[in-house]
Enzyme design. Structure first.
Site, PDB file in Angstrom:
ATOM      1  CD  GLN A   8     137.090 106.343  88.101  1.00  0.00           C
ATOM      2  OE1 GLN A   8     135.941 106.602  87.758  1.00  0.00           O
ATOM      3  NE2 GLN A   8     138.148 106.823  87.476  1.00  0.00           N
ATOM      4  CB  SER A  89     130.278 106.653  93.063  1.00  0.00           C
ATOM      5  OG  SER A  89     130.452 107.457  91.929  1.00  0.00           O
ATOM      6  CG  LEU A  90     131.513 102.410  89.291  1.00  0.00           C
ATOM      7  CD1 LEU A  90     130.999 101.444  88.266  1.00  0.00           C
ATOM      8  CD2 LEU A  90     132.982 102.655  89.097  1.00  0.00           C
ATOM      9  NE  ARG A 114     127.818 107.144  86.784  1.00  0.00           N
ATOM     10  CZ  ARG A 114     128.715 107.208  87.757  1.00  0.00           C
ATOM     11  NH1 ARG A 114     129.917 106.664  87.573  1.00  0.00           N
ATOM     12  NH2 ARG A 114     128.430 107.802  88.907  1.00  0.00           N
ATOM     13  CG  HIS A 198     129.441 112.013  92.997  1.00  0.00           C
ATOM     14  ND1 HIS A 198     128.328 111.424  92.434  1.00  0.00           N
ATOM     15  CD2 HIS A 198     130.398 111.052  93.059  1.00  0.00           C
ATOM     16  CE1 HIS A 198     128.607 110.143  92.189  1.00  0.00           C
ATOM     17  NE2 HIS A 198     129.847 109.908  92.552  1.00  0.00           N
ATOM     18  CD  GLN A 247     125.589 107.909  91.540  1.00  0.00           C
ATOM     19  OE1 GLN A 247     126.245 108.045  90.511  1.00  0.00           O
ATOM     20  NE2 GLN A 247     125.482 106.750  92.178  1.00  0.00           N
TER      21      GLN A 247
END
Length: 420
Positions: A8, A89-90, A114, A198, A247
């Site tokens: 993101q 991440s994503l 999510r 995170h 994660q």
């Protein structure tokens, strides 16, 4: 080629629009995304304002969709045999989708949910994330530790580069940490996200996310994917639920991910995301590495495709020469166990001369070996090794060595089956 998928923050209004006009696969994936989500994600990507695109449950499926479109276009237009994948991440979910472990429709729904779970874990406005540039990760860790003792949660959440760490946590604690980090000499940059990702604050998102993951059909990975949590490759699709769940609350070990990919080794990285975000981190870690971007200020998709074709042509020509040289070297260096002179002439000397001629022809023409000629070269080496009466287990190792040391790791099983 290592394909890297952003997280993101890389979103912008208009992303993917040029690809939608030019490539049927882009139109197909946008339609699939719209059907999976029940709203017009395409319109959101093309016409949405920055505030709408900043919302986690919108940004995540939008970035995944555009990144997967870029990846599919590149594989459709350029012949890449063995991609290796990682996502930030994503982007790790994008990478798993690209590897075939999660279907595209499931991946879009997954990241949409999510984003919602993560946003619900900490209401918008209560959390912050900042990029910290100019200090070591140890310095950032220590400042966050001290602030957390008195002001609440603030932790390193992304280890992006040697001198770039992202921090995440409760607004007041993050803001106080930012002051201390600036005083220590860092540049501190707010990120365009709406929750403290995170960090331990994401704990409430784990249970619903894990439940959703458990309801998906997961498939074997068709390409290697590196995990943010471990900095190493997934061993199988069985790792997906525990690693993606962890994660949410653990830091992204991006420097470890890049190091693992570079150790393959790879010859180039391709940033698939909207508005190149990860490419600069690769260049910082590996200044000599070639990095291509599907979408950046300097590069268009067509420019990226042209560059990749040129890179692959150079790589294949190098691999052709390497393979032929390596086969000749192995043939010479392997000890002979055959005392029959006629057999040695027929099965060792003659095939060796053929490989020599192929090397001369390749050097003269500058062309890569076709798959058929590659098979033929390896068959000739196999004939030589059998002609020297090499034991079968050592013979297999020698053939695999030829492929690996020629810069074609992993192609061994697909090119020749020495058991036949």
């Amino acid at each position: 080629m290592a394909f890297i998928f952003p997280g993101q923050g890389s979103q912008y209004a208009g992303m993917g629009q040029a690809w939608h006009s030019a490539y049927p696969i882009a139109r197909e994936l946008f339609e699939l995304a719209n059907d999976a989500l029940g709203f017009d994600l395409r319109k959101m990507c093309f016409e949405g304002n920055s505030q709408e695109l900043r919302k986690t449950e919108i940004a995540q499926p939008a970035i995944l969709t555009v990144s997967l479109i870029a990846y599919r276009i590149i594989l459709q237009e350029v012949e890449i045999q063995q991609p290796v994948l990682a996502g930030h991440s994503l982007g790790e979910i994008s990478a798993l989708c690209a590897a075939g472990a999660i279907s595209f429709s499931d991946a879009v729904r997954l990241v949409h949910a999510r984003g919602r779970f993560m946003q619900e874990a900490v209401p918008e406005g209560r959390g912050l994330m900042y990029a910290v540039v100019g200090l070591s990760s140890d310095q950032v860790n220590e400042i966050c530790r001290k602030i957390s003792l008195n002001k609440g949660t603030v932790v390193p959440s992304n280890y992006n580069a040697g001198n770039q760490t992202v921090i995440s946590g409760i607004r007041g604690a993050v803001e106080e940490a930012a002051v201390s980090l600036k005083q220590a000499g860092a540049q501190v940059i707010p990120l365009k996200v709406s929750a403290p990702f995170h960090s331990p604050l994401m704990e409430p998102a784990i249970a619903p996310f894990r439940e959703l993951l458990g309801g998906l059909t997961l498939h074997p990975l068709q390409h290697p994917v590196v995990s943010n949590v471990t900095g190493d490759f997934y061993s199988s699709e069985q790792d997906i639920i525990p690693l993606l769940s962890d994660q949410l609350i653990k830091p992204v070990l991006w420097t470890a991910c890049l190091n693992r990919l570079a150790a393959m080794p790879v010859e180039a990285f391709v940033d698939t995301g909207p508005r190149e975000a990860l490419g600069p981190l690769v260049k910082e870690a590996f200044p000599e590495m070639k990095v291509y971007a599907a979408d950046s200020i300097q590069s268009t998709m067509q420019g990226c495709l042209d560059s990749l074709r040129s890179e692959l042509e150079r790589s294949r020509q190098r691999s052709t020469g390497n393979l032929l040289n390596k086969c000749l070297s192995i043939a010479v260096c392997t000890r002979n166990h055959n005392s029959n002179a006629d057999e040695y002439q027929q099965h060792v000397i003659e095939p060796y001369k053929i490989i020599q001629r192929m090397r001369e022809e390749a050097a003269h023409s500058g062309k890569e070996l076709t798959v058929e000629k590659t098979k033929h070269v390896l068959h000739l080496l196999e004939t030589i090794l059998k002609g020297k009466k090499l034991p079968s287990d050592e013979l297999n190792l020698r053939l695999e060595q030829a492929m690996n040391e020629a810069g074609m790791p992993g192609l061994f099983q697909g090119i020749v089956d020495v058991t036949q």
